[in-house]
Design a protein around this motif. Structure first.
Motif, PDB file in Angstrom:
ATOM      1  N   TYR A 168       0.835  -1.190   0.000  1.00  0.00           N
ATOM      2  CA  TYR A 168       0.000   0.000   0.000  1.00  0.00           C
ATOM      3  C   TYR A 168       0.879   1.252   0.000  1.00  0.00           C
TER       4      TYR A 168
ATOM      5  N   GLU B 219       0.657   3.722  -2.161  1.00  0.00           N
ATOM      6  CA  GLU B 219       0.001   4.852  -2.798  1.00  0.00           C
ATOM      7  C   GLU B 219      -0.183   6.018  -1.826  1.00  0.00           C
ATOM      8  N   GLU B 220       0.437   7.142  -2.164  1.00  0.00           N
ATOM      9  CA  GLU B 220       0.276   8.388  -1.410  1.00  0.00           C
ATOM     10  C   GLU B 220       0.588   8.221   0.076  1.00  0.00           C
TER      11      GLU B 220
ATOM     12  N   TYR C 175     -10.359  -4.037   1.163  1.00  0.00           N
ATOM     13  CA  TYR C 175     -10.498  -2.891   0.264  1.00  0.00           C
ATOM     14  C   TYR C 175      -9.657  -1.765   0.850  1.00  0.00           C
ATOM     15  N   ALA C 176      -8.361  -1.826   0.541  1.00  0.00           N
ATOM     16  CA  ALA C 176      -7.407  -0.910   1.174  1.00  0.00           C
ATOM     17  C   ALA C 176      -7.540   0.492   0.607  1.00  0.00           C
ATOM     18  N   SER C 177      -7.962   1.419   1.454  1.00  0.00           N
ATOM     19  CA  SER C 177      -8.063   2.823   1.068  1.00  0.00           C
ATOM     20  C   SER C 177      -7.946   3.658   2.334  1.00  0.00           C
ATOM     21  N   TRP C 178      -7.884   4.975   2.156  1.00  0.00           N
ATOM     22  CA  TRP C 178      -7.817   5.863   3.320  1.00  0.00           C
ATOM     23  C   TRP C 178      -9.056   5.722   4.192  1.00  0.00           C
ATOM     24  N   TYR C 179     -10.190   5.363   3.585  1.00  0.00           N
ATOM     25  CA  TYR C 179     -11.448   5.298   4.333  1.00  0.00           C
ATOM     26  C   TYR C 179     -11.606   3.976   5.092  1.00  0.00           C
ATOM     27  N   THR C 180     -10.772   3.002   4.782  1.00  0.00           N
ATOM     28  CA  THR C 180     -10.860   1.717   5.487  1.00  0.00           C
ATOM     29  C   THR C 180      -9.646   1.475   6.391  1.00  0.00           C
TER      30      THR C 180
ATOM     31  N   GLN D  53      -3.906  -9.131  -7.015  1.00  0.00           N
ATOM     32  CA  GLN D  53      -4.986  -8.925  -6.061  1.00  0.00           C
ATOM     33  C   GLN D  53      -5.564 -10.249  -5.589  1.00  0.00           C
TER      34      GLN D  53
ATOM     35  N   LEU E  83       0.020   5.720   2.110  1.00  0.00           N
ATOM     36  CA  LEU E  83      -1.032   5.095   2.912  1.00  0.00           C
ATOM     37  C   LEU E  83      -0.455   4.140   3.951  1.00  0.00           C
TER      38      LEU E  83
ATOM     39  N   ASN F 144      -8.391  -4.468   5.179  1.00  0.00           N
ATOM     40  CA  ASN F 144      -7.399  -4.610   4.115  1.00  0.00           C
ATOM     41  C   ASN F 144      -7.971  -5.223   2.841  1.00  0.00           C
TER      42      ASN F 144
END
Length: 463
Positions: A19, A21-22, A73-78, A183, A24, A71
């Motif tokens: 992860y 990206e940016e 759906y790995a994103s800033w919101y999770t 994935q 995270l 994990n």
């Protein structure tokens, strides 16, 4: 309880390759340990007193499973919310486990007539045997799953010059790229970890026997602690100068674990061998750690904890100096496994003896003591991960060297003060008139806050 190893392995792996990206992964680690710092200050004493050790463990473990689910759906919101939740649950979990093992060990020592510190040390040795064994299986699982990803080509010689202590984080990231796992493989690994987590929660909820600290229960019948007193119990414990000195031990524990998990795996293993070797190297660390944990738990009753602390300090000191001088190269493959093995042998000292030391010295305030331990260990992780992207590896090794030296000096001071106190009590006991023997027996059944009951029955012993 051992399901936490795969979760932390996944979280630390997210820092590097999964992860990126940016930022995270770094943000997830920062919020995780930030939540653990906050939790350590307030939650453990409250939850343990209200729910007991068993249900505190169950609820906290659910926080770990939640992070694994995030994990998928790995994103800033999770990841960020679940990282905070994991951090909040980590301190109560570790504190409840430490309290549970210390109480069980003290109870067993009273029944068998053994020294409390010896039995508690054995219990922590067995616990960390199982805990690090989970690290073996967790890393083996991730290595086998991600091993299906195509590996990188040969590492150029010019990159090897910047590996090890010479790494200043300018060359490795750009030249040593690896293919990100598909994935499908990530979902496979997450499914295994999530299933293990649910199974662990179920086993604890069904089979773990609830316990109560008879000493604290009898005191609670006399006077219930006010809410704010419980809330601030961790802070009040710092009036004990022993705790103020001993906080450097968990601080160093956080530093050295962060170095191995982050810097050694990146600047030595990934830089010189490739990321596909990281899991196998960490298996070596966990396996040696597991075996040494149970060994030290048994040895402590013969050698005393001071000898084990000295062993851990000398081993880590030797490793730090060697890592400063070593120029890693793929032709030296065995060395890449020797250092994690030695590191694990020393880490087993910190994990087993630190926990046993805090549980024995602060017997009547176990919850607050273990909360303080996790607070400073989490702070060590936060600081180490915080400067991880800014300092050269050589500087980080010198930082480890300095913190280790200070921690050992502080620990030695605590042991010295304890031995003086025991010698003074022993002298007073010998000089008292014979007619006070009955009074001494009565006092022995009502130990002070500073002296564990198991110690007083076996005087004189080193504190």
């Amino acid at each position: 309880m051992t399901a936490r190893i795969p979760v932390f392995a996944l979280c630390r792996r997210s820092k590097s390759s999964l992860y990126s990206e940016e930022g995270l992964g770094v943000a997830a680690l920062s919020t995780l340990y930030g939540g653990m710092l906050l939790s350590s200050m307030f939650l453990p004493p409250i939850l343990i007193k209200k729910l007991g050790c068993k249900w505190t463990i169950v609820i906290a473990m659910c926080c770990y499973v939640t992070f694994t689910l995030g994990n998928f759906y790995a994103s800033w919101y999770t990841l960020i919310p679940t990282s905070i939740l994991l951090g909040l649950g980590a301190a109560p979990l570790w504190s409840a486990q430490g309290t549970y093992l210390t109480t069980m060990g003290s109870t067993h020592a009273e029944k068998t007539g053994k020294l409390g510190k010896d039995v508690v040390s054995q219990y922590f040795g067995i616990f960390f045997l199982l805990y690090q064994s989970a690290g073996v299986f967790g890393n083996l699982t991730s290595s086998l799953v991600f091993g299906q990803t195509p590996t990188q080509g040969a590492i150029p010689e010019e990159q090897l010059l910047s590996c090890g202590a010479s790494d200043c984080l300018m060359t490795t990231a750009s030249t040593n790229s690896t293919n990100r796992p598909s994935q499908e493989l990530i979902y496979t690994l997450l499914g295994i970890y999530t299933g293990s987590g649910f199974l662990a929660v179920l086993l604890i909820a069904v089979f773990l026997e609830p316990i109560k600290d008879a000493q604290q229960e009898s005191e609670g019948e006399k006077q219930a602690s006010p809410f704010w007193s419980t809330l601030l119990s961790t802070a009040k414990l710092y009036r004990d100068k022993r705790l103020c000195l001993l906080v450097l031990l968990p601080l160093y524990s956080g530093f050295q674990q962060a170095f191995l998990a982050g810097d050694y795996t990146r600047s030595y293993i990934t830089c010189a061998l490739g990321i596909q070797f990281v899991g196998y190297v960490m298996i070596c660390f966990a396996a040696v750690n597991a075996l040494c944990s149970v060994l030290y738990g048994k040895l402590a009753q013969y050698t005393g904890r001071t000898a084990l602390f000295a062993l851990g300090a000398v081993t880590h000191l030797s490793c730090i100096i060697a890592l400063l001088l070593w120029k890693p190269h793929p032709r030296q493959l065995p060395l890449f496994f020797v250092f994690p093995g030695l590191w694990g042998a020393a880490d087993a000292v910190w994990q087993t003896q630190n926990n046993a030391l805090f549980g024995v010295l602060f017997e009547k305030n176990k919850e607050a003591a273990f909360a303080s331990y996790r607070l400073w260990e989490a702070l060590g992780f936060v600081i180490a991960f915080g400067y991880s992207m800014f300092l050269c590896v050589s500087v980080k090794l010198y930082v480890l060297l300095g913190v280790l030296s200070l921690a050992m000096a502080a620990y030695g001071t605590v042991e010295y003060l304890g031995s003086k106190k025991v010698a003074r009590l022993h002298t007073e006991e010998q000089t008292k008139p014979a007619e006070e023997g009955v009074t001494q027996k009565c006092e022995a059944t009502n130990p002070t806050v500073d002296e564990p009951r198991a110690y007083q029955r076996k005087m004189p012993q080193s504190l």
